[in-house]
Write a protein that holds these residues in place. Structure first.
Motif, PDB file in Angstrom:
ATOM      1  N   SER A 114       0.846  -1.196   0.000  1.00 46.92           N
ATOM      2  CA  SER A 114       0.000   0.000   0.000  1.00 46.92           C
ATOM      3  C   SER A 114       0.877   1.239   0.000  1.00 46.92           C
ATOM      4  CB  SER A 114      -0.942  -0.025   1.193  1.00 46.92           C
ATOM      5  OG  SER A 114      -1.734   1.125   1.218  1.00 46.92           O
ATOM      6  N   CYS A 115       1.479   1.573   1.170  1.00 46.98           N
ATOM      7  CA  CYS A 115       2.232   2.830   1.248  1.00 46.98           C
ATOM      8  C   CYS A 115       3.556   2.762   0.498  1.00 46.98           C
ATOM      9  CB  CYS A 115       2.490   3.193   2.711  1.00 46.98           C
ATOM     10  SG  CYS A 115       3.711   2.121   3.512  1.00 46.98           S
ATOM     11  N   GLU A 116       4.176   1.575   0.485  1.00 46.07           N
ATOM     12  CA  GLU A 116       5.509   1.363  -0.089  1.00 46.07           C
ATOM     13  C   GLU A 116       6.527   2.328   0.512  1.00 46.07           C
ATOM     14  OE1 GLU A 116       5.551   0.489  -4.255  1.00 46.07           O
ATOM     15  OE2 GLU A 116       3.929  -0.958  -4.004  1.00 46.07           O
TER      16      GLU A 116
ATOM     17  N   GLY B 241       7.172   1.742   4.083  1.00 48.83           N
ATOM     18  CA  GLY B 241       7.499   1.101   5.354  1.00 48.83           C
ATOM     19  C   GLY B 241       6.684   1.590   6.529  1.00 48.83           C
TER      20      GLY B 241
ATOM     21  N   CYS C 256       2.782  -5.038   3.460  1.00 49.66           N
ATOM     22  CA  CYS C 256       3.639  -5.994   2.745  1.00 49.66           C
ATOM     23  C   CYS C 256       4.380  -6.941   3.682  1.00 49.66           C
ATOM     24  CB  CYS C 256       4.615  -5.237   1.847  1.00 49.66           C
ATOM     25  SG  CYS C 256       5.830  -4.259   2.770  1.00 49.66           S
TER      26      CYS C 256
ATOM     27  N   CYS D 158       2.922   1.215   6.673  1.00 52.10           N
ATOM     28  CA  CYS D 158       1.547   0.712   6.831  1.00 52.10           C
ATOM     29  C   CYS D 158       1.483  -0.750   7.249  1.00 52.10           C
ATOM     30  CB  CYS D 158       0.737   0.927   5.561  1.00 52.10           C
ATOM     31  SG  CYS D 158       1.133  -0.236   4.239  1.00 52.10           S
ATOM     32  N   GLY D 159       2.495  -1.533   6.965  1.00 52.78           N
ATOM     33  CA  GLY D 159       2.517  -2.935   7.369  1.00 52.78           C
ATOM     34  C   GLY D 159       1.892  -3.886   6.370  1.00 52.78           C
TER      35      GLY D 159
ATOM     36  N   CYS E  20       9.087  -3.556   1.174  1.00 50.84           N
ATOM     37  CA  CYS E  20       9.014  -2.322   0.372  1.00 50.84           C
ATOM     38  C   CYS E  20      10.175  -1.390   0.699  1.00 50.84           C
ATOM     39  CB  CYS E  20       7.671  -1.621   0.548  1.00 50.84           C
ATOM     40  SG  CYS E  20       7.344  -1.051   2.225  1.00 50.84           S
TER      41      CYS E  20
HETATM   42 FE1  FES Z   1       3.317  -0.267   3.528  1.00 54.69          FE
HETATM   43 FE2  FES Z   1       5.272  -2.033   2.880  1.00 54.69          FE
HETATM   44  S1  FES Z   1       3.596  -1.379   1.699  1.00 54.69           S
HETATM   45  S2  FES Z   1       4.876  -1.086   4.790  1.00 54.69           S
END
Ligand code: FES
Length: 332
Positions: free
Chosen positions: A280-282, A284, A289, A286-287, A319
């Motif tokens: 999602s956030c890519e 680090g 991945c 949001c959690g 990510c």
């Molecule tokens: Fe959000 Fe990796 S996509 S922490």
């Protein structure tokens, strides 16, 4: 050190786990709640009940222009039909907050994923909540919960000025003396020494705000019992990778090995091999991945995992996180 950064709950969005649901919601209300902050209420167009959430949870919001952002839920968790979020305009940001402020109108539709909670409120006799600016948002539902369960609690709320501090009146009206509002232009920096100098067994400290505040609170909580402090960051902590040379990542379940160079993330390399990982956030933070690690030592560069979870080295956020060892084996 009595520090515990955001904690990952049991929802692991890997191939072996269900993915977070995504629904299309409608903007039902939009209000300015402070200088540079708007509050939005989102609801299903057909009045359908929304997924439940717990204090500290956030949702992924996919805007009509395709950008995705994470926002803490700050409304009434017992209202099953709407979510409330608050969005700070970030002039130097990537454009998501500007879109919300300037273009997202009443009736607009947005995609919503989650809710997910990496910042849960754990049971305690007493809580000390510390908010900086828009960091008040995940704490709002926490202090309601603390009130409901009869726990003793206090909130120290800082911001640039009173006008920039969202929900200030709502807080002081509802909770009175439990809330100390300390705008920087009137009071200076938050007096953390006064609040945190004496470790208090049985007290959990929850802090959300800008990185300098989190760092100051972490320093002030050295000497507190382990895991007394829980923090939530809006962006991953930037740090140079430990390993500059390329490393190998074995994807055990799919039987492939990929090489990760300085120019690529582990997530990108895995995807280039045709293995899908939800993200999602890519950044680090949001959690989404989160991926199990079977062998090797990750170089954790996220802002999601707690210190003890990093030390266990049995999961990572590909990510942003990389490798300390020449080889990593992932359960992918
Ligand atoms: Fe959000 Fe990796 S996509 S922490």
């Amino acid at each position: 050190m009595g520090v515990d950064t955001v904690v990952v709950q049991s929802l692991l969005p890997t191939a072996s786990q269900p993915s977070p649901s995504t629904v299309t919601l409608e903007v039902r209300s939009k209000h300015v709640v402070a200088d540079g902050v708007v509050s939005l209420t989102l609801a299903h167009p057909d009045g359908v009940r929304l997924p439940d959430w717990t204090p500290g949870a956030h949702i992924d919001v996919v805007l009509p222009d395709g950008t995705a952002r994470q926002y803490s839920l700050c409304g009434d968790r017992w209202d099953p039909y709407s979510y409330r979020i608050a969005v700070l305009r970030v002039p130097e940001g990537r454009g998501g907050s500007a879109y919300v402020h300037d273009q997202l109108a009443l009736g607009a539709r947005v995609g919503v994923g989650g809710p997910r909670n990496h910042f849960p409120l754990v049971p305690a006799e007493r809580y000390l909540f510390i908010a900086g600016g828009i960091g008040i948002t995940p704490l709002l539902s926490m202090l309601r919960q603390a009130q409901m369960t009869g726990a003793d609690w206090q909130l120290l709320y800082g911001g640039r000025s009173r006008a920039s501090m969202a929900f200030r009146e709502e807080l002081t009206e509802c909770h009175g003396r439990r809330v100390q509002v300390a705008p920087q232009d009137e009071c200076g920096l938050l007096d953390l020494a006064a609040w945190l100098s004496e470790p208090a067994p049985g007290t959990k400290v929850y802090c959300c705000g800008p990185a300098p505040l989190l760092a100051a609170v972490e320093r002030a909580c050295v000497g507190w019992p382990p895991y007394s402090l829980r923090t939530e960051r809006f962006t991953a902590a930037a740090a140079d990778p430990v390993r500059r040379a390329p490393f190998q990542v074995e994807l055990r379940r799919s039987g492939q090995t990929v090489t990760v160079t300085r120019e690529t993330s582990v997530l990108q390399a895995v995807r280039q091999a045709g293995v899908e990982v939800l993200s999602s956030c890519e950044q680090g933070s949001c959690g989404t991945c989160l991926t199990p690690v079977l062998e090797g030592t990750p170089d954790h560069r996220d802002s999601v995992l707690a210190d003890h979870e990093r030390a266990a080295n049995d999961c990572m956020l590909p990510c942003v996180s990389r490798s300390r060892s020449a080889r990593l084996v992932l359960d992918l």
